[in-house]
Every structure is written in C-alpha cells, then in structure tokens.
Enzyme design. Structure first.
Site, mmCIF file in Angstrom:
data_model
loop_
_atom_site.group_PDB
_atom_site.id
_atom_site.type_symbol
_atom_site.label_atom_id
_atom_site.label_comp_id
_atom_site.label_asym_id
_atom_site.label_seq_id
_atom_site.Cartn_x
_atom_site.Cartn_y
_atom_site.Cartn_z
ATOM 1 N N GLY A 50 13.406 13.012 -53.047
ATOM 2 C CA GLY A 50 14.758 13.457 -53.364
ATOM 3 C C GLY A 50 14.733 14.849 -53.955
ATOM 4 O O GLY A 50 13.662 15.350 -54.343
ATOM 5 N N GLN A 55 17.914 21.435 -59.384
ATOM 6 C CA GLN A 55 16.477 21.743 -59.457
ATOM 7 C C GLN A 55 16.124 23.058 -58.770
ATOM 8 O O GLN A 55 15.070 23.617 -59.006
ATOM 9 C CB GLN A 55 15.655 20.605 -58.830
ATOM 10 N N CYS A 96 8.930 13.436 -60.819
ATOM 11 C CA CYS A 96 9.974 14.448 -60.622
ATOM 12 C C CYS A 96 9.293 15.748 -60.204
ATOM 13 O O CYS A 96 8.291 16.150 -60.819
ATOM 14 C CB CYS A 96 10.750 14.644 -61.922
ATOM 15 N N LEU A 97 9.844 16.381 -59.182
ATOM 16 C CA LEU A 97 9.264 17.640 -58.706
ATOM 17 C C LEU A 97 9.395 18.732 -59.760
ATOM 18 O O LEU A 97 8.664 19.718 -59.718
ATOM 19 C CB LEU A 97 9.938 18.063 -57.394
ATOM 20 N N HIS A 139 18.344 8.846 -60.302
ATOM 21 C CA HIS A 139 17.520 9.950 -60.817
ATOM 22 C C HIS A 139 18.151 11.294 -60.429
ATOM 23 O O HIS A 139 18.277 12.194 -61.263
ATOM 24 C CB HIS A 139 16.113 9.784 -60.228
ATOM 25 N N GLU A 140 18.558 11.417 -59.161
ATOM 26 C CA GLU A 140 19.129 12.700 -58.692
ATOM 27 C C GLU A 140 20.511 12.939 -59.301
ATOM 28 O O GLU A 140 20.868 14.082 -59.616
ATOM 29 C CB GLU A 140 19.201 12.725 -57.155
ATOM 30 N N HIS A 143 20.124 14.482 -62.574
ATOM 31 C CA HIS A 143 19.878 15.939 -62.490
ATOM 32 C C HIS A 143 21.213 16.696 -62.453
ATOM 33 O O HIS A 143 21.362 17.731 -63.103
ATOM 34 C CB HIS A 143 19.083 16.283 -61.236
HETATM 35 O O1 K1U Z 1 12.288 15.736 -58.421
HETATM 36 C C1 K1U Z 1 12.963 14.868 -57.902
HETATM 37 O O2 K1U Z 1 14.082 14.604 -58.299
HETATM 38 C C2 K1U Z 1 12.364 14.122 -56.747
HETATM 39 C C3 K1U Z 1 11.609 12.878 -57.175
HETATM 40 C C4 K1U Z 1 12.477 11.681 -56.880
HETATM 41 C C5 K1U Z 1 12.089 10.379 -57.496
HETATM 42 C C6 K1U Z 1 10.798 9.868 -57.414
HETATM 43 C C7 K1U Z 1 10.501 8.653 -57.965
HETATM 44 C C8 K1U Z 1 11.467 7.918 -58.564
HETATM 45 C C9 K1U Z 1 12.744 8.420 -58.669
HETATM 46 C C10 K1U Z 1 13.047 9.652 -58.112
HETATM 47 C C11 K1U Z 1 10.317 12.819 -56.398
HETATM 48 O O3 K1U Z 1 10.325 12.780 -55.218
HETATM 49 S S1 K1U Z 1 8.861 12.831 -57.296
HETATM 50 C C12 K1U Z 1 7.565 12.779 -56.116
HETATM 51 C C13 K1U Z 1 7.450 11.532 -55.341
HETATM 52 O O4 K1U Z 1 7.486 11.613 -54.144
HETATM 53 C C14 K1U Z 1 7.334 10.221 -55.944
HETATM 54 C C15 K1U Z 1 6.838 9.987 -57.205
HETATM 55 C C16 K1U Z 1 6.747 8.727 -57.734
HETATM 56 C C17 K1U Z 1 7.140 7.641 -56.999
HETATM 57 C C18 K1U Z 1 7.642 7.840 -55.711
HETATM 58 C C19 K1U Z 1 7.712 9.121 -55.198
HETATM 59 ZN ZN ZN Z 2 13.710 14.835 -60.550
#
Ligand code: K1U
Ligand code: ZN
Length: 174
Positions: A50, A55, A96-97, A139-140, A143
């Site tokens: 996401g 961001q 989170c990125l 989560h998004e 943000h």
């Molecule tokens: O930065 C962000 O908002 C994107 C984030 C989204 C997210 C991941 C995990 C749970 C809730 C929201 C990411 O994509 S982080 C990187 C990722 O691919 C990931 C990390 C942990 C679990 C699953 C995916």
């Molecule tokens: Zn995030």
C-alpha cells in the site's frame, strides 16, 4: 514515469492531514491520473502492499493498494471514508515504507467497508473481509490523517525507533 520520494519517519510532513480531492463530473483530471500511476509504480518498486499520498508529500486523500501475490490487483481509493468496522479485531504484524526495517503488532478491526472513488472517479463501496486488505486500508487511512503505525506502540519503542532511523539517516549522509 518517475519514482516518488517516500518520506521517512519521523519527518514532520507525515503528520499532515490530507485534504479531500475535488472530483468533477467528467472523471479524473490528468494530474491525478499521473499521481496514481506514479504512486503505483513507487509502491511496486518498493515491494509495498500500500501507499498513501501523504507518504510522497502530496496531502490529498489518495491511496493505492495491492495485496495480491501476483501484484496485478491494484485498488485505488480516492476520498476514502470508513463506513463500517467489524467488532472483531486482530493483532497483525505491520510494516511501513516510511519506517523501513521496523515491524510490530497493531490491533485493528478484522474487516472494514470503505466508500471511495476509484481511478475512474466512480464512487463504490469495498467490503474488505480479507484481513490483510482490511488492515492495509486502515493503515493507509491513518496516513491520510497524519498518523504512522508506530504511534500505536509504546513511548519506549517509539523513542528507540526514532533513534535508530535518525542514526541511519546520519550514517547515510556521511
Ligand atoms: O508504507 C505503507 O503504508 C505500506 C505498507 C502497508 C502495510 C503493510 C503491512 C501491514 C499494514 C500495511 C507496506 O507495504 S510495508 C512493506 C510490506 O510489504 C509488508 C510488511 C509487513 C507485512 C506485509 C507487507
Ligand atoms: Zn505506512
């Protein structure tokens, strides 16, 4: 199309509350189409599931998501509003990125329904019963309200995370 720069926690711009996108009758304006395409490319390049416009330092209510294994099921949410949250919750591991290398558990609703315009400007309801999608939407949407997932963690954990990321930033700029 250019990759966008992803702001890193604790950048204060991540605390900005996003404004609604003004949607006109004839669909999505070219600027918004470009933003969506660039956000998708940036999310895929970073291996994220996401990305919120906040961001990438654009403070408008735009989210892109793809929780599919095949990475070809993009969901675009413009002006998303949560219209239902399940009473059932789950505590899943989040990343989170904007907070690279940090993963921790956050309690969220297990399912949500969100009302949003899609990439064509059509308003639709999306019932997210898949827990990964439901968690990612929440989560998004956080943000867009200027909230990063680490704010659900203890002060001690947050202080350690800030110190770690600031140290990495200092080392990278040497
Ligand atoms: O930065 C962000 O908002 C994107 C984030 C989204 C997210 C991941 C995990 C749970 C809730 C929201 C990411 O994509 S982080 C990187 C990722 O691919 C990931 C990390 C942990 C679990 C699953 C995916
Ligand atoms: Zn995030």
């Amino acid at each position: 199309m250019p990759l966008l720069n992803i702001l890193r926690y604790p950048d204060p711009r991540l605390q900005t509350v996003a404004k609604p996108v003004a949607l006109v009758g004839s669909g999505i304006e070219p600027r918004l189409k470009r933003l969506i395409a660039d956000m998708l490319e940036t999310m895929y390049d970073a291996n994220g599931i996401g990305l919120a416009a906040t961001q990438v330092d654009v403070h408008e209510r735009v989210i892109v998501i793809d929780v599919s294994e095949t990475r070809d099921q993009a969901v675009v949410l413009i002006n998303p509003e949560l219209i239902h949250k399940s009473a059932e919750t789950l505590k899943g591991e989040e990343g989170c990125l904007s907070v690279p290398g940090i993963y921790d558990g956050v309690e969220r609703a297990a399912a949500v329904t969100v009302r949003a315009a899609d990439e064509h400007g059509q308003v639709r309801d999306l019932a997210a019963t898949d827990p990964t999608l439901a968690v990612c939407i929440q989560h998004e949407m956080d943000h867009l309200m200027g909230k990063v997932f680490v704010e659900y963690l203890s002060l001690l954990k947050r202080t350690r995370i800030k110190a770690k990321l600031n140290k990495e930033l200092r080392e990278a700029s040497r």
